[in-house]
Design a protein around this motif. Structure first.
Motif, PDB file in Angstrom:
ATOM      1  N   MET A   1       0.817  -1.278   0.001  1.00  0.00           N
ATOM      2  CA  MET A   1      -0.181   0.124   0.008  1.00  0.00           C
ATOM      3  C   MET A   1       0.861   1.296   0.029  1.00  0.00           C
ATOM      4  N   ILE A   2       0.634   1.931  -1.053  1.00  0.00           N
ATOM      5  CA  ILE A   2       1.232   3.359  -0.928  1.00  0.00           C
ATOM      6  C   ILE A   2       0.812   4.557  -0.104  1.00  0.00           C
ATOM      7  N   HIS A   3       1.608   5.050   0.785  1.00  0.00           N
ATOM      8  CA  HIS A   3       1.079   6.188   1.712  1.00  0.00           C
ATOM      9  C   HIS A   3       1.142   7.512   1.000  1.00  0.00           C
ATOM     10  N   VAL A   4       0.367   8.352   0.604  1.00  0.00           N
ATOM     11  CA  VAL A   4       0.646   9.710   0.129  1.00  0.00           C
ATOM     12  C   VAL A   4       0.040  10.669   1.463  1.00  0.00           C
ATOM     13  N   ALA A   5       0.921  11.534   1.814  1.00  0.00           N
ATOM     14  CA  ALA A   5       0.539  12.647   2.727  1.00  0.00           C
ATOM     15  C   ALA A   5       0.672  13.920   1.817  1.00  0.00           C
ATOM     16  N   VAL A   6      -0.702  14.815   2.048  1.00  0.00           N
ATOM     17  CA  VAL A   6      -1.093  15.998   1.283  1.00  0.00           C
ATOM     18  C   VAL A   6      -0.949  17.090   2.064  1.00  0.00           C
ATOM     19  N   ASP A   7      -0.208  18.235   1.544  1.00  0.00           N
ATOM     20  CA  ASP A   7      -0.478  19.410   2.334  1.00  0.00           C
ATOM     21  C   ASP A   7      -1.814  19.989   1.805  1.00  0.00           C
ATOM     22  N   ALA A   8      -2.568  19.808   2.577  1.00  0.00           N
ATOM     23  CA  ALA A   8      -4.329  20.033   2.434  1.00  0.00           C
ATOM     24  C   ALA A   8      -4.645  21.475   2.874  1.00  0.00           C
ATOM     25  N   TRP A  74       6.906  15.743  11.093  1.00  0.00           N
ATOM     26  CA  TRP A  74       5.907  14.592  10.619  1.00  0.00           C
ATOM     27  C   TRP A  74       6.329  13.800   9.719  1.00  0.00           C
ATOM     28  N   LEU A  75       6.928  14.336   8.720  1.00  0.00           N
ATOM     29  CA  LEU A  75       7.362  13.532   7.584  1.00  0.00           C
ATOM     30  C   LEU A  75       8.560  12.675   7.803  1.00  0.00           C
ATOM     31  N   ALA A  76       9.379  13.329   8.682  1.00  0.00           N
ATOM     32  CA  ALA A  76      10.457  12.586   9.099  1.00  0.00           C
ATOM     33  C   ALA A  76      10.097  11.195  10.226  1.00  0.00           C
ATOM     34  N   ARG A  77       9.165  11.566  10.953  1.00  0.00           N
ATOM     35  CA  ARG A  77       8.494  10.454  11.751  1.00  0.00           C
ATOM     36  C   ARG A  77       7.699   9.508  10.892  1.00  0.00           C
ATOM     37  N   ARG A  78       6.839   9.755  10.346  1.00  0.00           N
ATOM     38  CA  ARG A  78       5.854   8.949   9.358  1.00  0.00           C
ATOM     39  C   ARG A  78       6.424   8.453   8.200  1.00  0.00           C
ATOM     40  N   ARG A  79       7.170   9.008   7.501  1.00  0.00           N
ATOM     41  CA  ARG A  79       7.962   8.636   6.196  1.00  0.00           C
ATOM     42  C   ARG A  79       7.094   7.992   5.238  1.00  0.00           C
ATOM     43  N   PRO A  80       5.978   8.657   4.804  1.00  0.00           N
ATOM     44  CA  PRO A  80       5.213   8.574   3.652  1.00  0.00           C
ATOM     45  C   PRO A  80       5.885   8.484   2.474  1.00  0.00           C
ATOM     46  N   ASP A  81       5.373   7.614   1.402  1.00  0.00           N
ATOM     47  CA  ASP A  81       6.028   7.090   0.424  1.00  0.00           C
ATOM     48  C   ASP A  81       6.075   8.493  -0.816  1.00  0.00           C
ATOM     49  N   VAL A  82       5.148   9.172  -0.570  1.00  0.00           N
ATOM     50  CA  VAL A  82       5.018  10.448  -1.405  1.00  0.00           C
ATOM     51  C   VAL A  82       4.418  11.413  -0.563  1.00  0.00           C
ATOM     52  N   PHE A  83       5.124  12.705  -0.853  1.00  0.00           N
ATOM     53  CA  PHE A  83       4.495  13.784  -0.192  1.00  0.00           C
ATOM     54  C   PHE A  83       4.246  14.941  -1.390  1.00  0.00           C
ATOM     55  N   TRP A  84       2.837  15.159  -1.385  1.00  0.00           N
ATOM     56  CA  TRP A  84       2.172  15.922  -2.534  1.00  0.00           C
ATOM     57  C   TRP A  84       1.931  17.481  -1.834  1.00  0.00           C
ATOM     58  N   ALA A  85       2.562  18.321  -2.518  1.00  0.00           N
ATOM     59  CA  ALA A  85       2.362  19.684  -2.087  1.00  0.00           C
ATOM     60  C   ALA A  85       1.836  20.531  -3.247  1.00  0.00           C
ATOM     61  N   PRO A  86       0.480  20.604  -3.232  1.00  0.00           N
ATOM     62  CA  PRO A  86      -0.209  21.012  -4.552  1.00  0.00           C
ATOM     63  C   PRO A  86       0.231  22.628  -4.831  1.00  0.00           C
ATOM     64  N   GLU A  87       0.365  23.418  -3.680  1.00  0.00           N
ATOM     65  CA  GLU A  87       0.612  24.730  -3.759  1.00  0.00           C
ATOM     66  C   GLU A  87       2.268  24.993  -4.221  1.00  0.00           C
ATOM     67  N   THR A  88       2.805  23.949  -4.244  1.00  0.00           N
ATOM     68  CA  THR A  88       4.344  24.055  -4.623  1.00  0.00           C
ATOM     69  C   THR A  88       5.022  24.698  -3.640  1.00  0.00           C
ATOM     70  N   LEU A  89       4.551  24.429  -2.301  1.00  0.00           N
ATOM     71  CA  LEU A  89       5.416  25.168  -1.156  1.00  0.00           C
ATOM     72  C   LEU A  89       5.885  24.050  -0.171  1.00  0.00           C
ATOM     73  N   LEU A  90       7.124  23.895  -0.328  1.00  0.00           N
ATOM     74  CA  LEU A  90       7.959  22.591   0.372  1.00  0.00           C
ATOM     75  C   LEU A  90       8.538  23.188   1.597  1.00  0.00           C
ATOM     76  N   PRO A  91       8.591  22.346   2.756  1.00  0.00           N
ATOM     77  CA  PRO A  91       9.372  22.591   3.877  1.00  0.00           C
ATOM     78  C   PRO A  91      10.841  22.886   3.614  1.00  0.00           C
ATOM     79  N   TRP A  92      11.515  23.465   4.035  1.00  0.00           N
ATOM     80  CA  TRP A  92      12.928  23.859   3.759  1.00  0.00           C
ATOM     81  C   TRP A  92      13.942  22.645   3.897  1.00  0.00           C
TER      82      TRP A  92
END
Length: 93
Positions: A1-8, A74-92
């Motif tokens: 199963m693929i885990h996708v995290a979304v900046d919602a 959160w990303l470092a702890r949960r380690r999803p397969d994909v992080f989708w940032a639809p607004e194109t703003l990413l953590p540094w």
């Protein structure tokens, strides 16, 4: 199963046409049996409530602070397969 995290954030705050676009894609992805979707939002209470998704909320003043503190950790702890940032703003980091 693929885990996708979304900046919602756009979904949580309801901005113009972007939320509708994101919501349609998230709804289609949530219907798949091979995906797990987590919606990350900078709010103090759940606002999105889309079937087949999990909403993770954490309120921080300012999007930059939220992305670079909460999302990065959160990303470092949960380690999803994909992080989708639809607004194109990413953590540094």
């Amino acid at each position: 199963m693929i885990h996708v995290a979304v900046d919602a954030n756009a979904l949580a705050w309801g901005w113009g046409g972007i939320p509708r676009y994101i919501e349609r894609i998230v709804r289609l992805l949530a219907e798949r049996d091979d995906m797990r979707l987590t919606l990350l939002a900078n709010t103090s209470e759940p606002r999105i409530r889309l079937p087949g998704t999990t909403e993770v909320i954490c309120r921080r003043r300012g999007g930059v602070v939220w992305r670079n503190a909460f999302v990065t950790d959160w990303l470092a702890r949960r380690r999803p397969d994909v992080f989708w940032a639809p607004e194109t703003l990413l953590p540094w980091r």
